[in-house]
Design an enzyme around this catalytic site. Structure first.
Site, PDB file in Angstrom:
ATOM      1  N   ASP A  58     -25.672 -50.351 -29.688  1.00 38.43           N
ATOM      2  CA  ASP A  58     -26.927 -50.973 -30.029  1.00 38.43           C
ATOM      3  C   ASP A  58     -28.211 -50.234 -29.314  1.00 38.43           C
ATOM      4  O   ASP A  58     -29.244 -50.384 -29.805  1.00 38.43           O
ATOM      5  CB  ASP A  58     -26.827 -52.259 -29.392  1.00 38.43           C
ATOM      6  CG  ASP A  58     -26.794 -52.586 -28.211  1.00 38.43           C
ATOM      7  OD1 ASP A  58     -26.225 -51.858 -27.470  1.00 38.43           O
ATOM      8  OD2 ASP A  58     -27.359 -53.679 -27.834  1.00 38.43           O
ATOM      9  N   SER A  59     -27.933 -49.345 -28.379  1.00 33.40           N
ATOM     10  CA  SER A  59     -28.971 -48.402 -27.916  1.00 33.40           C
ATOM     11  C   SER A  59     -29.156 -47.553 -29.092  1.00 33.40           C
ATOM     12  O   SER A  59     -30.434 -46.922 -28.907  1.00 33.40           O
ATOM     13  CB  SER A  59     -28.130 -47.705 -26.781  1.00 33.40           C
ATOM     14  OG  SER A  59     -27.192 -46.784 -27.093  1.00 33.40           O
ATOM     15  N   ASP A  97     -20.741 -51.533 -31.475  1.00 27.80           N
ATOM     16  CA  ASP A  97     -21.352 -52.451 -30.438  1.00 27.80           C
ATOM     17  C   ASP A  97     -22.051 -53.551 -31.240  1.00 27.80           C
ATOM     18  O   ASP A  97     -22.868 -53.244 -32.219  1.00 27.80           O
ATOM     19  CB  ASP A  97     -22.746 -51.561 -29.617  1.00 27.80           C
ATOM     20  CG  ASP A  97     -22.922 -52.086 -28.205  1.00 27.80           C
ATOM     21  OD1 ASP A  97     -22.118 -53.001 -27.711  1.00 27.80           O
ATOM     22  OD2 ASP A  97     -23.818 -51.440 -27.747  1.00 27.80           O
ATOM     23  N   LYS A 127     -17.406 -53.852 -29.450  1.00 27.45           N
ATOM     24  CA  LYS A 127     -17.865 -54.206 -28.143  1.00 27.45           C
ATOM     25  C   LYS A 127     -18.820 -55.537 -28.040  1.00 27.45           C
ATOM     26  O   LYS A 127     -19.681 -55.420 -28.963  1.00 27.45           O
ATOM     27  CB  LYS A 127     -18.574 -52.898 -27.590  1.00 27.45           C
ATOM     28  CG  LYS A 127     -18.973 -53.283 -25.795  1.00 27.45           C
ATOM     29  CD  LYS A 127     -19.218 -51.728 -25.378  1.00 27.45           C
ATOM     30  CE  LYS A 127     -20.521 -51.360 -24.742  1.00 27.45           C
ATOM     31  NZ  LYS A 127     -21.764 -52.305 -25.006  1.00 27.45           N
ATOM     32  N   GLU A 129     -21.503 -57.819 -24.976  1.00 28.01           N
ATOM     33  CA  GLU A 129     -22.030 -57.877 -23.775  1.00 28.01           C
ATOM     34  C   GLU A 129     -21.642 -59.445 -23.257  1.00 28.01           C
ATOM     35  O   GLU A 129     -21.873 -60.417 -24.111  1.00 28.01           O
ATOM     36  CB  GLU A 129     -23.706 -57.858 -23.817  1.00 28.01           C
ATOM     37  CG  GLU A 129     -23.805 -56.363 -24.101  1.00 28.01           C
ATOM     38  CD  GLU A 129     -25.413 -55.999 -24.040  1.00 28.01           C
ATOM     39  OE1 GLU A 129     -26.337 -57.137 -23.407  1.00 28.01           O
ATOM     40  OE2 GLU A 129     -25.969 -54.888 -24.243  1.00 28.01           O
ATOM     41  N   GLU A 195     -22.024 -51.914 -16.059  1.00 24.18           N
ATOM     42  CA  GLU A 195     -23.095 -51.192 -16.202  1.00 24.18           C
ATOM     43  C   GLU A 195     -24.120 -51.697 -15.023  1.00 24.18           C
ATOM     44  O   GLU A 195     -24.327 -52.817 -14.624  1.00 24.18           O
ATOM     45  CB  GLU A 195     -23.942 -51.787 -17.461  1.00 24.18           C
ATOM     46  CG  GLU A 195     -25.514 -50.913 -17.356  1.00 24.18           C
ATOM     47  CD  GLU A 195     -25.975 -50.641 -18.825  1.00 24.18           C
ATOM     48  OE1 GLU A 195     -25.331 -51.052 -19.757  1.00 24.18           O
ATOM     49  OE2 GLU A 195     -27.172 -50.235 -18.916  1.00 24.18           O
TER      50      GLU A 195
END
Ligand SMILES: Nc1nc(=O)c2c([nH]1)NC[C@@H]1CN(c3ccc(C(=O)N[C@@H](CCC(=O)O)C(=O)O)cc3)CN21
Ligand SMILES: CC(C)C(=O)C(=O)O
Ligand SMILES: [Mg+2]
EC number: 2.1.2.11
Length: 278
Positions: A58-59, A97, A127, A129, A195
């Site tokens: 998502d970056s 993501d 993925k 978070e 992270e």
């Protein structure tokens, strides 16, 4: 371009890496690299260079679309990038993501989004978070047959709650990171990104869990390491996070090439005879 392709030691390059290969690598004590990728050409190069896991992060919000944070990027923004990366690779496991807003409502929403990335994107895993707060989502997606990579420690989608880019798990806070790590493994995650956590905490989590840990700003003792590719290759200019190492200066190289092209057009040197049809 057809030389032997290094992937994970002992794994032939003529099939996709599977999540069980990554768990087996941990049991053998083999570390592995992971990079983000958002397009065909980087995906193909990383795949051929032996990166066994590619993340369509998502970056992309920051590194493709130019947003300040990862918050605005959507599933519809990311799906075409996932398709491009999958089409361009033959060995890498491609992880999609889940962007902010596409899984927080609960297991039903999370599973619906994960299914879209698998069916419409062709991803091999997803993925998301979150630690204990995301355990129900991880369990629902995994139970449906979709491998899940977890992501704990500093979780960029929550930076507004966390209050900026901050190391997570210092001092007594280490217990929180450990509890999150155990929760995501228990929920069925096949790997977990750590992270910006202290190296000592990452080492402890890596020792405690049977699933591989993937560090970004988590020191040298995780099973794998991930970086955003534009950081690793020096395409992104400006101040990089401390955990970044630049292995090339793509920004410098591209600037040089761009100036050369511009100069040759202005000077009438390009195109030459060899570039011209008659
Ligand atoms: N290009 C890029 N690289 C990344 O690593 C990355 C993204 N984009 N986008 C999504 C998130 C955001 N991340 C970030 C962004 C900035 C810092 C950062 O500026 N860190 C500073 C300050 C740390 C502190 O204050 O303690 C550092 O020096 O590491 C860290 C992680 C990681 N992710
Ligand atoms: C940095 C990695 C772990 C990530 O989540 C992303 O690039 O979106
Ligand atoms: Mg991400």
């Amino acid at each position: 371009m057809s030389e032997e392709v290094p992937t994970l030691y002992g794994i032939a390059a003529n099939r996709r890496i599977r999540t069980r290969d990554l768990i087996a690598a941990k049991q053998r004590g083999e570390r592995w690299p992971m990079l983000t990728s958002y397009d065909q050409y980087t995906a193909s190069i990383f795949d051929q260079a032996g990166i066994p896991v590619l993340l369509v992060g998502d970056s992309a919000a920051n590194n493709v679309f130019g947003y300040e944070t990862t918050v605005p990027v959507t599933v519809d923004d990311l799906l075409p990038l996932v398709r491009a990366v999958v089409r361009a690779t033959s060995s890498a496991l491609v992880v999609a993501d889940l962007p902010f807003g596409s899984y927080e409502e609960g297991p039903t929403q999370a599973l619906r989004t994960a299914v879209r990335f698998m069916k419409e994107g062709g991803a091999h895993a997803v993925k998301l978070e979150g630690g204990r707060r995301a355990a129900a989502q991880i369990a629902a997606i995994t139970d449906a047959g979709i491998p899940v990579m977890a992501h704990i420690g500093f979780t960029p989608q929550s930076e507004h709650v966390i209050g900026g880019y901050r190391v997570q798990g210092r001092g007594d806070d280490a217990e929180r990171v450990l509890a999150d790590a155990h929760a995501v493994a228990e929920a069925g995650a096949f790997a977990v990104v750590l992270e910006m956590v202290p190296g000592e905490v990452a080492k402890r989590v890596t020792h405690d869990l049977e699933i591989p840990t993937v560090g970004i700003g988590a020191g040298p003792d995780t099973d794998a390491q991930v970086l955003v590719w534009q950081d690793m290759a020096g395409l992104r200019t400006g101040k990089a996070p401390r955990f970044v190492k630049r292995y090339a200066d793509l920004a410098g190289e591209l600037t040089r090439a761009t100036r050369a092209f511009a100069d040759e057009v202005r000077g009438g040197e390009f195109p030459a005879g060899e570039h011209t049809f008659h």
